[in-house]
Scaffold this motif. Structure first.
Motif, PDB file in Angstrom:
ATOM      1  N   THR A 100       1.382  12.537  12.150  1.00 31.58           N
ATOM      2  CA  THR A 100       1.339  11.516  11.104  1.00 31.58           C
ATOM      3  C   THR A 100      -0.073  10.941  11.040  1.00 31.58           C
ATOM      4  O   THR A 100      -0.869  11.108  11.970  1.00 31.58           O
ATOM      5  CB  THR A 100       2.337  10.376  11.374  1.00 31.58           C
ATOM      6  OG1 THR A 100       2.020   9.775  12.641  1.00 31.58           O
ATOM      7  CG2 THR A 100       3.764  10.889  11.416  1.00 31.58           C
ATOM      8  N   THR A 108      -2.310   7.287   9.470  1.00 29.84           N
ATOM      9  CA  THR A 108      -2.294   5.984   8.804  1.00 29.84           C
ATOM     10  C   THR A 108      -3.728   5.481   8.656  1.00 29.84           C
ATOM     11  O   THR A 108      -4.587   5.744   9.488  1.00 29.84           O
ATOM     12  CB  THR A 108      -1.481   4.937   9.587  1.00 29.84           C
ATOM     13  OG1 THR A 108      -2.059   4.774  10.897  1.00 29.84           O
ATOM     14  CG2 THR A 108      -0.033   5.353   9.736  1.00 29.84           C
ATOM     15  N   GLU A 129      -1.452   1.894   6.045  1.00 26.84           N
ATOM     16  CA  GLU A 129      -0.894   2.714   4.962  1.00 26.84           C
ATOM     17  C   GLU A 129      -0.721   4.139   5.456  1.00 26.84           C
ATOM     18  O   GLU A 129      -1.641   4.742   6.011  1.00 26.84           O
ATOM     19  CB  GLU A 129      -1.839   2.692   3.755  1.00 26.84           C
ATOM     20  CG  GLU A 129      -1.411   3.640   2.644  1.00 26.84           C
ATOM     21  CD  GLU A 129      -2.522   3.920   1.633  1.00 26.84           C
ATOM     22  OE1 GLU A 129      -2.310   4.737   0.727  1.00 26.84           O
ATOM     23  OE2 GLU A 129      -3.618   3.332   1.783  1.00 26.84           O
ATOM     24  N   GLU A 130       0.483   4.701   5.253  1.00 29.21           N
ATOM     25  CA  GLU A 130       0.752   6.070   5.668  1.00 29.21           C
ATOM     26  C   GLU A 130       0.168   7.045   4.642  1.00 29.21           C
ATOM     27  O   GLU A 130       0.387   6.895   3.444  1.00 29.21           O
ATOM     28  CB  GLU A 130       2.263   6.294   5.798  1.00 29.21           C
ATOM     29  CG  GLU A 130       2.899   5.489   6.920  1.00 29.21           C
ATOM     30  CD  GLU A 130       4.393   5.734   7.011  1.00 29.21           C
ATOM     31  OE1 GLU A 130       4.823   6.409   7.953  1.00 29.21           O
ATOM     32  OE2 GLU A 130       5.114   5.255   6.129  1.00 29.21           O
ATOM     33  N   THR A 180       5.265  11.816   4.739  1.00 30.85           N
ATOM     34  CA  THR A 180       4.092  11.358   5.478  1.00 30.85           C
ATOM     35  C   THR A 180       3.931  12.006   6.847  1.00 30.85           C
ATOM     36  O   THR A 180       3.223  11.473   7.692  1.00 30.85           O
ATOM     37  CB  THR A 180       4.175   9.832   5.647  1.00 30.85           C
ATOM     38  OG1 THR A 180       5.447   9.495   6.223  1.00 30.85           O
ATOM     39  CG2 THR A 180       4.034   9.135   4.316  1.00 30.85           C
ATOM     40  N   ARG A 199      -4.739  10.824   0.658  1.00 24.59           N
ATOM     41  CA  ARG A 199      -4.327   9.496   0.238  1.00 24.59           C
ATOM     42  C   ARG A 199      -3.743   9.561  -1.172  1.00 24.59           C
ATOM     43  O   ARG A 199      -4.351  10.142  -2.074  1.00 24.59           O
ATOM     44  CB  ARG A 199      -5.535   8.568   0.255  1.00 24.59           C
ATOM     45  CG  ARG A 199      -5.161   7.124   0.140  1.00 24.59           C
ATOM     46  CD  ARG A 199      -6.358   6.271   0.467  1.00 24.59           C
ATOM     47  NE  ARG A 199      -6.034   4.894   0.215  1.00 24.59           N
ATOM     48  CZ  ARG A 199      -6.916   3.977  -0.071  1.00 24.59           C
ATOM     49  NH1 ARG A 199      -8.189   4.289  -0.129  1.00 24.59           N
ATOM     50  NH2 ARG A 199      -6.550   2.735  -0.286  1.00 24.59           N
TER      51      ARG A 199
END
Length: 831
Positions: free
Chosen positions: A516, A518, A522-523, A563, A607
């Motif tokens: 994952t 971030t 925000e993921e 995500t 993103r």
């Protein structure tokens, strides 16, 4: 290791000194120095960690590290690189390296219509310094390559020219000393309740408290390699969390969410009798083992046996539950006999808390027994390697307490026949323990993050926290039975990040990893794997991609978030050319992984954001604070503190609209009328309001310019595209601007202009201001508040009716008629 050797640049013939220092009980007595991994002759068994090299020769360049040892063990320092330049050789070329910035769509650079312009950059490489201080162990601020001269260019656009500053010459100057920060929030893993006013420790030193909402900011001490942080709940409802937090050594802030486990409800035990507490029985699962406490095991700190009522709380972190990975302590590492920090693979960890029933005073425990069900260990070789470890809260490293060996006789009453692994333990100051095996099948996985789905090499995101959890590929897989066995995090730099992972050369699916990413909480989104796998998008060529089995988290269930991705960590075959180019590298190929070109195989995040565009007259890379240049036209005037400002615009109309902010000098005599930059942002629909969208548009904050002598109130013009008419201005904002003259000209109803306020204001005015040491983080927080329409919230769902500054009504324009926005693009002077 409390003092690490630092990288140095010298010219041939100069001297250099490297230093390291270790602490421990007993104190380290011997230091050894290594050059490129080979022990240096004449340095064995030194009593001080100081290495002086005189009259350097070119062949002495390379990496140096030290090892400190005592009868208790050893620890290695991080490697430090020594660059030796030939006489007259330059480490900083005057000619800048190429660096591209995107121009507005109305400004083609050349006949090919390229929207990119080379503004140049100076690599932040060190320059040769003089000899170190007399002690040899003092800090060396040094010299670094940086901008020596900039030039102003005029780029022709449709009907006007666009100013742009480019790097004309590089040279050596004092190195920038940016602040390195870790920010974040601490919450309970089960309820999300914030840790209010919790204690924060670095090593054994208390450095502060968490805020009311669980927020924290930690300034990373210089030369830190591992940031070991302990969070303590003053109300003792949550288990102490010892975390090794990732950070960006080049400066700025990294955001981290920290989870703490809730303590298990205590049970009352009779201290005068033998007791057993199961480990990992939650959720109806078979216990991993049990903690056996013989009669008279409980002790007061004085050593006196306590036989009264004991309240015992034993909280178990069960790796069979993937949800517990984020709340586990430390990074599951230990120092081996050579002092190298190497990984462990967990079968479960537990925290103990014993207290007297009446007074609540803390108790210790004498020799107790940990019994582990051997049936929970599917890998035969792990049965011989299983050990019991305790966590050192200052170093964040696990230290061996006991070896677990098969018990005499395997039969247990009230249960079918089983074999147990048994180890003995004394519970004193340390309260967090682990059932682990060392694992030597290790690799690195290369991951990059991008600002959008185009995956342009020059649009990589830095400062992204990438996390990797080693997973079980399927329940009961014979060679990897746990749901998770380890977790690691790394922060992306200009060339991505390399994350350690367990891997296997014989069975590609023996180890899998869940990854994952971030940024500021925000993921980021992973590349899709269905309905069709696209190797060009994933970033890995076939046939290796098929062997890795790449799949995004929503691959089989579209309702899941997008995500994360999962891969088989298949160790590359050195004899297969298809597997020699990443994204998985053998453990000894870390440098190859770190320096791999962007064209090499790698895994990707990107993103997801509404269309936006940013242009600065003075180029600045927000992910690299050291790229800041002192200039009156710089968007960010202070490299130590970044203030992000946004205005919220409501648009009433049938579609989404681009909104531009044009930012020029307003009141400062040096910049009045000169452009700072442009920002374009597409509005986002409000799901609760018909035919209404909102846009959060960045503008240059008012305030001091880089010389800190006089403030400038930026003249900000907000112009939506399409046939839009201004219908309302926030009453509080209008009153504020009228009380703080001069007023900007607002005659055109298709736009809104103001001289930027010097005060931070807030959601009641439709203005959102956040100050932070990291520009990206400041912007993320401000955007989250702007979307929510509050001064302390955070949302990614637009609330266009809350906290707006100005409202426009937009309609479909007649065919052939240009909007003001389009006229500004085609003929700005005339418009």
């Amino acid at each position: 290791m409390v003092l690490q050797p630092a990288a140095r640049v010298r010219e041939a013939g100069q001297d250099v000194t490297f230093c390291c220092k270790a602490s421990g009980t007993p104190a380290p007595q011997k230091y050894y120095w290594y050059h490129n991994g080979t022990l240096l002759e004449g340095t064995a068994e030194r009593s001080s960690g100081r290495l002086a090299l005189r009259g350097l020769a070119p062949e002495q360049a390379g990496t140096y590290h030290c090892k400190a040892s005592s009868e208790a063990g050893a620890i290695r320092s991080a490697p430090a690189h020594l660059t030796v330049l030939a006489p007259g050789q330059q480490s900083c070329r005057a000619e800048p390296e190429p660096s591209l910035v995107e121009l507005p769509s109305e400004c083609p650079q050349d006949a090919s219509g390229s929207r990119y312009y080379n503004v140049g950059r100076c690599p932040a490489s060190p320059c040769p310094g003089g000899p170190a201080e007399p002690s040899g162990c003092g800090g060396e601020s040094g010299l670094c390559c940086g901008v020596r001269r900039m030039e102003l260019r005029q780029v022709p656009c449709a009907g006007s020219v666009l100013p742009l500053k480019v790097v004309a010459e590089c040279g050596c100057g004092p190195c920038a000393q940016p602040r390195v920060l870790v920010q974040g929030r601490v919450t309970a893993a089960d309820t999300g309740e914030p840790l209010r006013f919790g204690h924060i420790f670095l090593g054994g030193r208390k450095v502060g408290f968490t805020g009311y909402h669980g927020s924290f900011t930690i300034e990373v001490p210089p030369d830190t390699q591992r940031l070991v942080t302990r969070f303590v709940d003053g109300q003792q409802r949550l288990v102490d969390a010892v975390k090794v937090l990732p950070f960006d050594p080049r400066g700025g802030a990294v955001y981290q969410e920290v989870k703490m486990l809730r303590k298990k409800e205590p049970v009352e035990l009779d201290g005068g009798r033998s007791n057993a507490i199961p480990l990992g029985e939650a959720g109806g699962r078979e216990p991993v083992g049990e903690l056996v406490l013989p009669a008279g095991a409980f002790l007061r700190p004085s050593g006196e046996v306590f036989n009264g009522t004991v309240k015992a709380s034993v909280t178990f972190v069960d790796p069979r539950d993937v949800g517990t990975a984020s709340a586990a302590s430390s990074d599951l590492s230990f120092a081996n006999a050579e002092g190298e920090i190497v990984p462990l693979r967990t079968y479960g960890m537990f925290a103990v808390d014993f207290r007297e029933g009446e007074s609540g005073a803390a108790l210790q425990a004498g020799p107790v027994q940990v019994r582990m069900d051997a049936g929970q260990v599917w890998m035969a070789e792990h049965l011989q390697k299983m050990k019991l470890w305790s966590l050192n809260p200052e170093s964040g490293l696990w230290e061996e307490e006991a070896v677990l060996r098969p018990a005499e006789g395997g039969r247990r009453r009230r249960r079918e026949e089983r074999t147990f692994l048994v180890g003995n333990l004394e519970i004193r100051e340390r309260r967090l323990f682990n059932l682990d095996v060392p694992e030597d099948r290790r690799c690195f996985v290369k991951v990059r993050a991008y600002s959008n789905e185009k995956f342009n090499p020059y649009e990589q995101l830095e400062g992204v926290v990438v996390s990797l959890i080693n997973l079980e590929p399927q329940p009961g897989f014979p060679s990897n039975p746990r749901a998770w066995g380890r977790f690691d995090s790394a922060v992306t730099g200009p060339n991505g990040a390399c994350l350690p992972a367990f891997c296997d050369a014989r069975r590609p699916d023996a180890y899998t990893a869940l990854v994952t990413a971030t940024l500021g909480g925000e993921e980021l989104e992973a590349v899709a794997s269905s309905p069709k796998l696209n190797p060009n998008a994933v970033g890995v060529a076939q046939p290796y991609l098929g062997k890795l089995g790449y799949r995004r988290s929503d691959h089989e269930d579209p309702a899941l978030k997008k995500t994360a991705f999962q891969i088989n960590v298949a160790k590359p075959d050195p004899n297969n050319v298809d597997e020699s180019n990443g994204p998985v590298y053998s453990y000894r190929s870390l440098r190859e992984c770190e320096e791999a070109p962007v064209s090499a195989n790698h895994l990707r995040f990107y993103r997801v954001e509404v269309d936006k565009y940013e242009y600065n007259v003075v180029p600045f890379k927000e992910s690299d604070v050291t790229s800041w240049t002192g200039d009156y036209l710089a968007w960010w005037p202070n490299p130590q503190e970044f203030r992000a400002c946004y205005i919220k615009v409501q648009l009433q109309g049938p579609q989404e609209y681009m909104v531009r902010s044009r930012n020029v000098g307003g009141s400062h005599p040096r910049t009045r009328g000169q452009l700072y930059g442009l920002r374009d942002s597409r509005s986002v629909r409000d799901p609760l309001l018909d035919n209404t969208s909102g846009a959060c548009v960045e503008f240059k904050c008012g305030g001091m310019l880089f010389d800190q002598s006089l403030a400038d109130r930026t003249l900000v013009s907000i112009v939506p595209q399409g046939s839009c008419r201004r219908t309302a201005i926030n009453g509080l904002l209008r009153d504020y601007l009228s009380r703080h003259p001069p007023l900007a000209d607002n005659n055109h109803t298709g736009a809104f202009s103001m001289l930027a306020p010097l005060d931070p204001l807030g959601h009641n005015y439709g203005i959102y201001t956040v100050t932070d040491q990291n520009p990206r983080l400041a912007k993320e927080i401000a955007i989250g508040r702007c979307f929510a329409g509050t001064s302390d919230g955070f949302s990614r769902e637009m609330r266009a009716g809350e906290g707006t500054a100005v409202t426009f009504e937009c309609q479909e324009r007649p065919a052939g008629r240009e909007s003001l926005f389009q006229r500004l693009l085609s003929a700005p002077a005339e418009a």
